[in-house]
Scaffold this active site. Structure first.
Site, PDB file in Angstrom:
ATOM      1  N   GLY A  14       0.838  -1.206   0.000  1.00  0.00           N
ATOM      2  CA  GLY A  14       0.000   0.000   0.000  1.00  0.00           C
ATOM      3  C   GLY A  14       0.867   1.247   0.000  1.00  0.00           C
TER       4      GLY A  14
ATOM      5  N   ALA B 201      15.694  10.467  -0.220  1.00  0.00           N
ATOM      6  CA  ALA B 201      16.807  10.282   0.714  1.00  0.00           C
ATOM      7  C   ALA B 201      17.737   9.160   0.260  1.00  0.00           C
ATOM      8  CB  ALA B 201      16.262  10.008   2.117  1.00  0.00           C
TER       9      ALA B 201
ATOM     10  N   ARG C 187      19.745  10.631  -2.736  1.00  0.00           N
ATOM     11  CA  ARG C 187      20.733  11.650  -2.319  1.00  0.00           C
ATOM     12  C   ARG C 187      21.856  11.039  -1.494  1.00  0.00           C
ATOM     13  NH1 ARG C 187      17.896  17.132  -2.618  1.00  0.00           N
ATOM     14  NH2 ARG C 187      17.392  16.983  -4.836  1.00  0.00           N
TER      15      ARG C 187
ATOM     16  N   ARG D 282       1.169  -4.654  -5.670  1.00  0.00           N
ATOM     17  CA  ARG D 282       1.226  -5.932  -4.960  1.00  0.00           C
ATOM     18  C   ARG D 282       1.487  -6.970  -6.049  1.00  0.00           C
ATOM     19  NH1 ARG D 282      -0.759  -4.463   0.189  1.00  0.00           N
ATOM     20  NH2 ARG D 282      -2.258  -2.770   0.075  1.00  0.00           N
TER      21      ARG D 282
ATOM     22  N   ASP E  33       4.887  -5.035   6.124  1.00  0.00           N
ATOM     23  CA  ASP E  33       5.360  -6.355   6.574  1.00  0.00           C
ATOM     24  C   ASP E  33       5.453  -7.376   5.433  1.00  0.00           C
ATOM     25  OD1 ASP E  33       2.575  -6.189   6.482  1.00  0.00           O
ATOM     26  OD2 ASP E  33       2.284  -7.729   7.995  1.00  0.00           O
TER      27      ASP E  33
ATOM     28  N   THR F  24       4.245   2.427   5.592  1.00  0.00           N
ATOM     29  CA  THR F  24       2.848   1.967   5.553  1.00  0.00           C
ATOM     30  C   THR F  24       2.047   2.829   6.513  1.00  0.00           C
ATOM     31  OG1 THR F  24       1.355   0.182   6.244  1.00  0.00           O
ATOM     32  CG2 THR F  24       3.561   0.108   7.167  1.00  0.00           C
TER      33      THR F  24
ATOM     34  N   ASP G  32      -0.289   1.856   8.232  1.00  0.00           N
ATOM     35  CA  ASP G  32      -0.884   1.023   9.280  1.00  0.00           C
ATOM     36  C   ASP G  32      -0.137   1.026  10.611  1.00  0.00           C
ATOM     37  OD1 ASP G  32      -2.827   0.286   7.503  1.00  0.00           O
ATOM     38  OD2 ASP G  32      -1.788  -1.522   6.842  1.00  0.00           O
TER      39      ASP G  32
ATOM     40  N   ASP H 263       1.902  -1.070  11.747  1.00  0.00           N
ATOM     41  CA  ASP H 263       1.740  -2.392  12.370  1.00  0.00           C
ATOM     42  C   ASP H 263       3.005  -3.240  12.318  1.00  0.00           C
ATOM     43  OD1 ASP H 263       1.697  -2.606   9.640  1.00  0.00           O
ATOM     44  OD2 ASP H 263       0.061  -4.042   9.542  1.00  0.00           O
TER      45      ASP H 263
ATOM     46  N   ARG I 257     -17.736  16.204  12.683  1.00  0.00           N
ATOM     47  CA  ARG I 257     -18.247  16.635  13.995  1.00  0.00           C
ATOM     48  C   ARG I 257     -19.090  17.909  13.854  1.00  0.00           C
ATOM     49  NH1 ARG I 257     -18.325  14.614  18.952  1.00  0.00           N
ATOM     50  NH2 ARG I 257     -16.143  14.004  18.971  1.00  0.00           N
TER      51      ARG I 257
ATOM     52  N   ARG J 218      -7.346  -3.048   8.669  1.00  0.00           N
ATOM     53  CA  ARG J 218      -8.015  -4.346   8.600  1.00  0.00           C
ATOM     54  C   ARG J 218      -7.608  -5.241   9.773  1.00  0.00           C
ATOM     55  NH1 ARG J 218     -10.460  -4.594   3.768  1.00  0.00           N
ATOM     56  NH2 ARG J 218      -9.029  -3.495   2.441  1.00  0.00           N
TER      57      ARG J 218
ATOM     58  N   ALA K 208     -13.767  10.913  20.146  1.00  0.00           N
ATOM     59  CA  ALA K 208     -14.880  10.030  19.762  1.00  0.00           C
ATOM     60  C   ALA K 208     -15.564   9.443  20.996  1.00  0.00           C
ATOM     61  CB  ALA K 208     -14.358   8.903  18.881  1.00  0.00           C
TER      62      ALA K 208
ATOM     63  N   SER L 294     -25.006  14.772  19.955  1.00  0.00           N
ATOM     64  CA  SER L 294     -24.379  14.161  18.778  1.00  0.00           C
ATOM     65  C   SER L 294     -23.194  13.331  19.244  1.00  0.00           C
ATOM     66  CB  SER L 294     -23.898  15.236  17.807  1.00  0.00           C
ATOM     67  OG  SER L 294     -22.820  15.942  18.381  1.00  0.00           O
TER      68      SER L 294
ATOM     69  N   GLU M 237     -11.681  -0.692   9.950  1.00  0.00           N
ATOM     70  CA  GLU M 237     -12.213  -1.617   8.918  1.00  0.00           C
ATOM     71  C   GLU M 237     -12.395  -3.040   9.444  1.00  0.00           C
ATOM     72  OE1 GLU M 237     -10.224  -0.889   4.629  1.00  0.00           O
ATOM     73  OE2 GLU M 237      -8.877  -1.046   6.325  1.00  0.00           O
TER      74      GLU M 237
ATOM     75  N   ARG N 219      -4.723   7.615   2.351  1.00  0.00           N
ATOM     76  CA  ARG N 219      -3.380   7.307   1.845  1.00  0.00           C
ATOM     77  C   ARG N 219      -2.726   8.507   1.168  1.00  0.00           C
ATOM     78  NH1 ARG N 219      -1.992   2.289   2.159  1.00  0.00           N
ATOM     79  NH2 ARG N 219      -3.534   0.626   2.170  1.00  0.00           N
TER      80      ARG N 219
HETATM   81  P1  ATP Z   1       0.834  -2.667   3.494  1.00  0.00           P
HETATM   82  O1  ATP Z   1       1.129  -2.900   4.954  1.00  0.00           O
HETATM   83  O2  ATP Z   1       0.691  -1.237   3.158  1.00  0.00           O
HETATM   84  O3  ATP Z   1      -0.289  -3.528   2.969  1.00  0.00           O
HETATM   85  P2  ATP Z   1       2.735  -4.612   2.582  1.00  0.00           P
HETATM   86  O4  ATP Z   1       4.170  -4.513   2.204  1.00  0.00           O
HETATM   87  O5  ATP Z   1       2.425  -5.433   3.798  1.00  0.00           O
HETATM   88  O6  ATP Z   1       2.166  -3.134   2.679  1.00  0.00           O
HETATM   89  P3  ATP Z   1       1.701  -6.720   0.879  1.00  0.00           P
HETATM   90  O7  ATP Z   1       0.793  -6.683  -0.305  1.00  0.00           O
HETATM   91  O8  ATP Z   1       1.351  -7.623   2.004  1.00  0.00           O
HETATM   92  O9  ATP Z   1       1.900  -5.198   1.344  1.00  0.00           O
HETATM   93  O10 ATP Z   1       3.169  -7.157   0.370  1.00  0.00           O
HETATM   94  C1  ATP Z   1       3.776  -6.482  -0.727  1.00  0.00           C
HETATM   95  C2  ATP Z   1       4.324  -7.484  -1.706  1.00  0.00           C
HETATM   96  O11 ATP Z   1       5.367  -8.260  -1.079  1.00  0.00           O
HETATM   97  C3  ATP Z   1       3.342  -8.528  -2.193  1.00  0.00           C
HETATM   98  O12 ATP Z   1       2.524  -8.043  -3.235  1.00  0.00           O
HETATM   99  C4  ATP Z   1       4.271  -9.629  -2.682  1.00  0.00           C
HETATM  100  O13 ATP Z   1       4.786  -9.324  -3.961  1.00  0.00           O
HETATM  101  C5  ATP Z   1       5.409  -9.537  -1.674  1.00  0.00           C
HETATM  102  N1  ATP Z   1       5.225 -10.565  -0.625  1.00  0.00           N
HETATM  103  C6  ATP Z   1       4.472 -10.487   0.480  1.00  0.00           C
HETATM  104  N2  ATP Z   1       4.530 -11.629   1.202  1.00  0.00           N
HETATM  105  C7  ATP Z   1       5.356 -12.446   0.522  1.00  0.00           C
HETATM  106  C8  ATP Z   1       5.836 -13.784   0.723  1.00  0.00           C
HETATM  107  N3  ATP Z   1       5.473 -14.487   1.785  1.00  0.00           N
HETATM  108  N4  ATP Z   1       6.677 -14.291  -0.207  1.00  0.00           N
HETATM  109  C9  ATP Z   1       7.055 -13.585  -1.278  1.00  0.00           C
HETATM  110  N5  ATP Z   1       6.641 -12.323  -1.532  1.00  0.00           N
HETATM  111  C10 ATP Z   1       5.810 -11.778  -0.666  1.00  0.00           C
END
Ligand code: ATP
Length: 328
Positions: free
Chosen positions: A15, A26, A29, A76, A107, A130, A132, A134, A159, A176, A191, A220, A227, A261
């Site tokens: 994402g 960065a 550069r 992705r 991740d 990201t 998120d 997370d 609001r 999510r 909230a 209100s 999500e 985003r």
């Molecule tokens: P966000 O947190 O914003 O969703 P993200 O990096 O977690 O970002 P993902 O779609 O989960 O987004 O992963 C990005 C890409 O990394 C995937 O589209 C895929 O190409 C690759 N990827 C993720 N997991 C694996 C895996 N287990 N093995 C190989 N490639 C992977």
């Protein structure tokens, strides 16, 4: 001995997040500063597989620090999940002469990078980008702060209209699997209730809480809904349920969606991206690999992917208690 790094590749994946451009800048550069060639791959892993890239120098990243999105585009890539896809990517890196990669993403991007690096002995460094937030190996990810401010701004506006019409608004925000955005913006925007994936409030308690606030004289209310909240109804069903059981309120729904985003990154995200990516280049030049950069207690850190991606990195539940007290 670690191999000499003469060319570093960079890409943005998963994402998109505000501040990814500041991160690309960065990298380019810092590479120019250290006299290393920099190659930007388009659309994350898919660009590596297809050999879709451009050479980047200090000037090719001018005027992008303030721009949302990512000039390298993001994607992705299903193909990269397969051995064949990763083999094509490795062959392309070899052909182009890329010695190491900086992977800006979440991740999933790091998991893919770790597998790839082990298969082909190509050093990679992960940069958390990201909205998120997370990822265990960092207190903050690039884009999270901007997303929080975008959401707060939207809820403040909702609001205004909620209080003019004595309405109850359910505002759905991104998240999510993780409730960071909902929890922090919920507290920040005052909230009434915050629904997150990590905690199932339950319909009865939600109803009770809204009844209580009505009795206490509130006309209100705002409920921030992540999500992936676990209450078992989507946000529209939730609003219908409350309208049926609490006719005093007129319940409305706003889904903020992809606006979260976008936008120009905050100063915090630009600075974070800059610090992360200078460190990422320096780590590679120091012979380090297969780590993610992060920020912990305001120090830029390097953490193994295994440690940085460990499960159970929870939200700060203390914020739920704060929210309960302050929504009295
Ligand atoms: P966000 O947190 O914003 O969703 P993200 O990096 O977690 O970002 P993902 O779609 O989960 O987004 O992963 C990005 C890409 O990394 C995937 O589209 C895929 O190409 C690759 N990827 C993720 N997991 C694996 C895996 N287990 N093995 C190989 N490639 C992977």
């Amino acid at each position: 001995m670690a191999k000499e790094i003469r060319t570093i590749g960079v890409m943005t994946s998963g994402g998109d997040a505000p501040g990814m451009n500041a991160a690309i800048r960065a990298v380019a550069r810092a590479c120019a500063y250290y006299n290393v060639k920099c190659i930007g791959f388009y659309r994350g892993y898919q660009g590596m597989i297809e050999g879709d890239y451009c050479e980047m120098n200090a000037r090719s990243v001018r005027n992008i620090i303030s721009r949302g999105g990512t000039i390298l585009k993001s994607a992705r890539s299903q193909e990269f999940r397969d051995v064949e896809g990763r083999k094509k990517a490795a062959n392309n890196l070899k052909k182009i002469g890329v010695d190491a990669m900086i992977l800006i993403g979440g991740d999933g991007t790091f998991r893919g990078g770790e597998i790839f690096s082990k298969e082909y002995d190509i050093p990679v460094i992960g940069v958390p980008g990201t909205i998120d937030n997370d990822i265990a190996g960092t207190n903050f990810t690039i884009g999270y702060d901007t997303a929080l401010n975008t959401v707060i701004d939207a809820i403040d506006k909702i609001r205004d209209t909620a209080s003019s019409h004595d309405r109850l608004f359910f505002v759905e925000v991104m998240g999510r699997d993780a409730g960071f955005i909902a929890l922090n913006t919920g507290v920040g925007a005052g909230a009434e209730e915050i629904l997150i994936p990590e905690e199932d409030l339950g319909l009865d308690r939600l109803l009770e809480s809204l009844k209580r606030s009505k009795r206490s004289g509130k006309s209100s209310s705002i409920v921030v809904v992540s999500e992936g909240d676990k209450i078992g109804k989507n946000v529209y069903e939730l609003a219908d349920y409350i309208s049926e059981n609490l006719p005093d309120y007129e319940a409305k729904v706003t889904v903020l969606g992809h606006m979260q985003r976008g936008g120009s990154p905050t100063c915090f995200d630009r600075t974070l991206a800059s610090r992360f990516c200078v460190k990422a280049v320096e780590l590679l030049l120091d012979g380090q690999q297969n780590v993610m950069v992060g920020i912990i207690n305001n120090k830029i850190t390097a953490t193994s992917f295994e440690e940085g991606l460990k499960e159970g990195y929870g939200i700060n539940k203390e914020l739920l208690r704060i929210s309960d007290i302050l929504s009295t």
